[in-house]
Design an enzyme around this catalytic site. Sequence first.
Site, PDB file in Angstrom:
ATOM      1  N   GLY A  48      52.336  56.408 -21.503  1.00 25.25           N
ATOM      2  CA  GLY A  48      51.578  55.442 -22.304  1.00 25.25           C
ATOM      3  C   GLY A  48      52.350  54.206 -22.726  1.00 25.25           C
ATOM      4  O   GLY A  48      51.772  53.170 -23.007  1.00 25.25           O
ATOM      5  N   ASP A 108      49.064  59.809 -33.371  1.00 27.09           N
ATOM      6  CA  ASP A 108      47.791  60.398 -33.760  1.00 27.09           C
ATOM      7  C   ASP A 108      48.086  61.480 -34.810  1.00 27.09           C
ATOM      8  O   ASP A 108      48.349  61.165 -35.964  1.00 27.09           O
ATOM      9  CB  ASP A 108      47.161  60.928 -32.464  1.00 27.09           C
ATOM     10  CG  ASP A 108      45.740  61.398 -32.607  1.00 27.09           C
ATOM     11  OD1 ASP A 108      44.902  60.623 -33.057  1.00 27.09           O
ATOM     12  OD2 ASP A 108      45.460  62.552 -32.245  1.00 27.09           O
ATOM     13  N   GLY A 110      50.792  63.062 -34.995  1.00 26.66           N
ATOM     14  CA  GLY A 110      52.213  62.946 -35.304  1.00 26.66           C
ATOM     15  C   GLY A 110      53.029  64.093 -34.738  1.00 26.66           C
ATOM     16  O   GLY A 110      54.259  64.093 -34.816  1.00 26.66           O
ATOM     17  N   LEU A 113      55.589  63.097 -31.755  1.00 28.35           N
ATOM     18  CA  LEU A 113      56.781  62.364 -32.193  1.00 28.35           C
ATOM     19  C   LEU A 113      57.679  63.194 -33.075  1.00 28.35           C
ATOM     20  O   LEU A 113      58.905  63.096 -32.999  1.00 28.35           O
ATOM     21  CB  LEU A 113      56.370  61.098 -32.946  1.00 28.35           C
ATOM     22  CG  LEU A 113      56.284  59.837 -32.117  1.00 28.35           C
ATOM     23  CD1 LEU A 113      55.968  58.660 -32.997  1.00 28.35           C
ATOM     24  CD2 LEU A 113      57.598  59.594 -31.367  1.00 28.35           C
ATOM     25  N   ASP A 164      45.607  55.932 -21.398  1.00 30.32           N
ATOM     26  CA  ASP A 164      44.681  56.349 -20.353  1.00 30.32           C
ATOM     27  C   ASP A 164      43.430  56.983 -20.923  1.00 30.32           C
ATOM     28  O   ASP A 164      43.412  57.503 -22.036  1.00 30.32           O
ATOM     29  CB  ASP A 164      45.351  57.385 -19.451  1.00 30.32           C
ATOM     30  CG  ASP A 164      45.586  58.707 -20.177  1.00 30.32           C
ATOM     31  OD1 ASP A 164      46.281  58.698 -21.210  1.00 30.32           O
ATOM     32  OD2 ASP A 164      45.066  59.745 -19.723  1.00 30.32           O
ATOM     33  N   ARG A 170      44.980  52.595 -17.401  1.00 34.38           N
ATOM     34  CA  ARG A 170      46.170  52.190 -18.162  1.00 34.38           C
ATOM     35  C   ARG A 170      46.450  50.702 -17.950  1.00 34.38           C
ATOM     36  O   ARG A 170      47.169  50.084 -18.714  1.00 34.38           O
ATOM     37  CB  ARG A 170      47.398  52.983 -17.708  1.00 34.38           C
ATOM     38  CG  ARG A 170      47.334  54.478 -18.017  1.00 34.38           C
ATOM     39  CD  ARG A 170      48.680  55.133 -17.692  1.00 34.38           C
ATOM     40  NE  ARG A 170      48.600  56.580 -17.632  1.00 34.38           N
ATOM     41  CZ  ARG A 170      48.756  57.400 -18.677  1.00 34.38           C
ATOM     42  NH1 ARG A 170      48.982  56.915 -19.875  1.00 34.38           N
ATOM     43  NH2 ARG A 170      48.684  58.702 -18.532  1.00 34.38           N
TER      44      ARG A 170
HETATM   45  P1  IMP Z   1      49.942  63.186 -31.384  1.00 39.34           P
HETATM   46  O1  IMP Z   1      50.965  64.211 -31.009  1.00 39.34           O
HETATM   47  O2  IMP Z   1      48.662  63.847 -31.872  1.00 39.34           O
HETATM   48  O3  IMP Z   1      50.433  62.153 -32.349  1.00 39.34           O
HETATM   49  O4  IMP Z   1      49.478  62.499 -30.046  1.00 39.34           O
HETATM   50  C1  IMP Z   1      50.123  61.423 -29.504  1.00 39.34           C
HETATM   51  C2  IMP Z   1      49.755  61.288 -28.038  1.00 39.34           C
HETATM   52  O5  IMP Z   1      48.358  61.597 -27.819  1.00 39.34           O
HETATM   53  C3  IMP Z   1      49.924  59.855 -27.603  1.00 39.34           C
HETATM   54  O6  IMP Z   1      51.236  59.627 -27.122  1.00 39.34           O
HETATM   55  C4  IMP Z   1      48.869  59.722 -26.541  1.00 39.34           C
HETATM   56  O7  IMP Z   1      49.391  60.124 -25.292  1.00 39.34           O
HETATM   57  C5  IMP Z   1      47.774  60.660 -26.942  1.00 39.34           C
HETATM   58  N1  IMP Z   1      46.668  59.974 -27.651  1.00 39.34           N
HETATM   59  C6  IMP Z   1      46.344  60.103 -28.956  1.00 39.34           C
HETATM   60  N2  IMP Z   1      45.289  59.337 -29.274  1.00 39.34           N
HETATM   61  C7  IMP Z   1      44.940  58.692 -28.132  1.00 39.34           C
HETATM   62  C8  IMP Z   1      43.919  57.725 -27.820  1.00 39.34           C
HETATM   63  O8  IMP Z   1      43.087  57.276 -28.647  1.00 39.34           O
HETATM   64  N3  IMP Z   1      43.884  57.289 -26.535  1.00 39.34           N
HETATM   65  C9  IMP Z   1      44.761  57.736 -25.577  1.00 39.34           C
HETATM   66  N4  IMP Z   1      45.737  58.625 -25.825  1.00 39.34           N
HETATM   67  C10 IMP Z   1      45.829  59.101 -27.094  1.00 39.34           C
HETATM   68 MG    MG Z   2      48.154  60.303 -23.033  1.00 40.82          MG
END
Ligand code: IMP
Ligand code: MG
Length: 188
Positions: A48, A108, A110, A113, A164, A170
Site C-alpha cells: 500500500g 485502521d 492499529g 503497525l 487496493d 492501486r
Molecule cells: P490495521 O491493522 O487494522 O490498522 O490495518 C491496516 C491495513 O489494513 C492497512 O495497511 C491496509 O492494508 C488495510 N486497510 C485498512 N483500511 C483500508 C481501506 O480503507 N482500504 C484499503 N486497505 C485498508
Molecule cells: Mg491492503
Amino acid sequence: MPQTVEELLDHVLIDPDRLKARIVELGKEISNDYASTDGLVLIGILKGCVLFMTDLMRHLTVPHSVDFMAISSYGVGARESSGAVRILMDLKIPLYGRDVLIVEDIVDSGRTLDEVVRLLNARQPKSLRICALLDKAERREVPVELDYIGFQIPDVFVFGYGLDIDEYYRNLPFIGVVKPGSYIAEET
Ligand code: IMP
Ligand code: MG
C-alpha cells in the site's frame, strides 16, 4: 474481471492536488525534523505504501536510504486485520543505531503497525517513528503513536493511490470511497 472504477467508486475523497500539497508539507516537516540525522531509513510497508513512499521521498531534502517490508496479517476478511502479523519479505538493511521512519498507507485498527513497531524495535534503532498517509482514528482498537499523518479520514473503505480494492486499482491518482454494498472478496 474486476468491477470497473465507475462501479466501485462512490466519490473521490482526496483528489490528486490535495494529496500532492499535503505530501509536500510532510516532506518539509520530516526534512526539518531529521536535519541532523546521521542515518535515516524509510521503511515502506508493502504494497500500500508504494505511491505515497515514492512521492514522499522526492520531497525529502535529507539523505536517506529506503527499504521495504511485506507482511501479511491474518484477517477475518480481506478488509480487516486481526493483528497477527507474519513477515513475508524482510528488510535487507540493518536498523541498529539508525533513525527509522515507517511509511504506511493507512492505519485502521492499529494492530498491524503495533506489531510492526514491536518487531522493528527489537532491532534497536536509534529512533523509530511512523508516517501514515491516512488515519481512520475512530476504528482504532490498539493505540499507536503516529508522528506524521497525511489526512484524518472517516470510517469508510477507501481505495486508490496505493490502496487496493481486492488487489486492483492501486494506480488511481486519488483516494476514493467504495460504494456501499459493492463486491467484497474473501481473504485469499
Ligand atoms: P490495521 O491493522 O487494522 O490498522 O490495518 C491496516 C491495513 O489494513 C492497512 O495497511 C491496509 O492494508 C488495510 N486497510 C485498512 N483500511 C483500508 C481501506 O480503507 N482500504 C484499503 N486497505 C485498508
Ligand atoms: Mg491492503
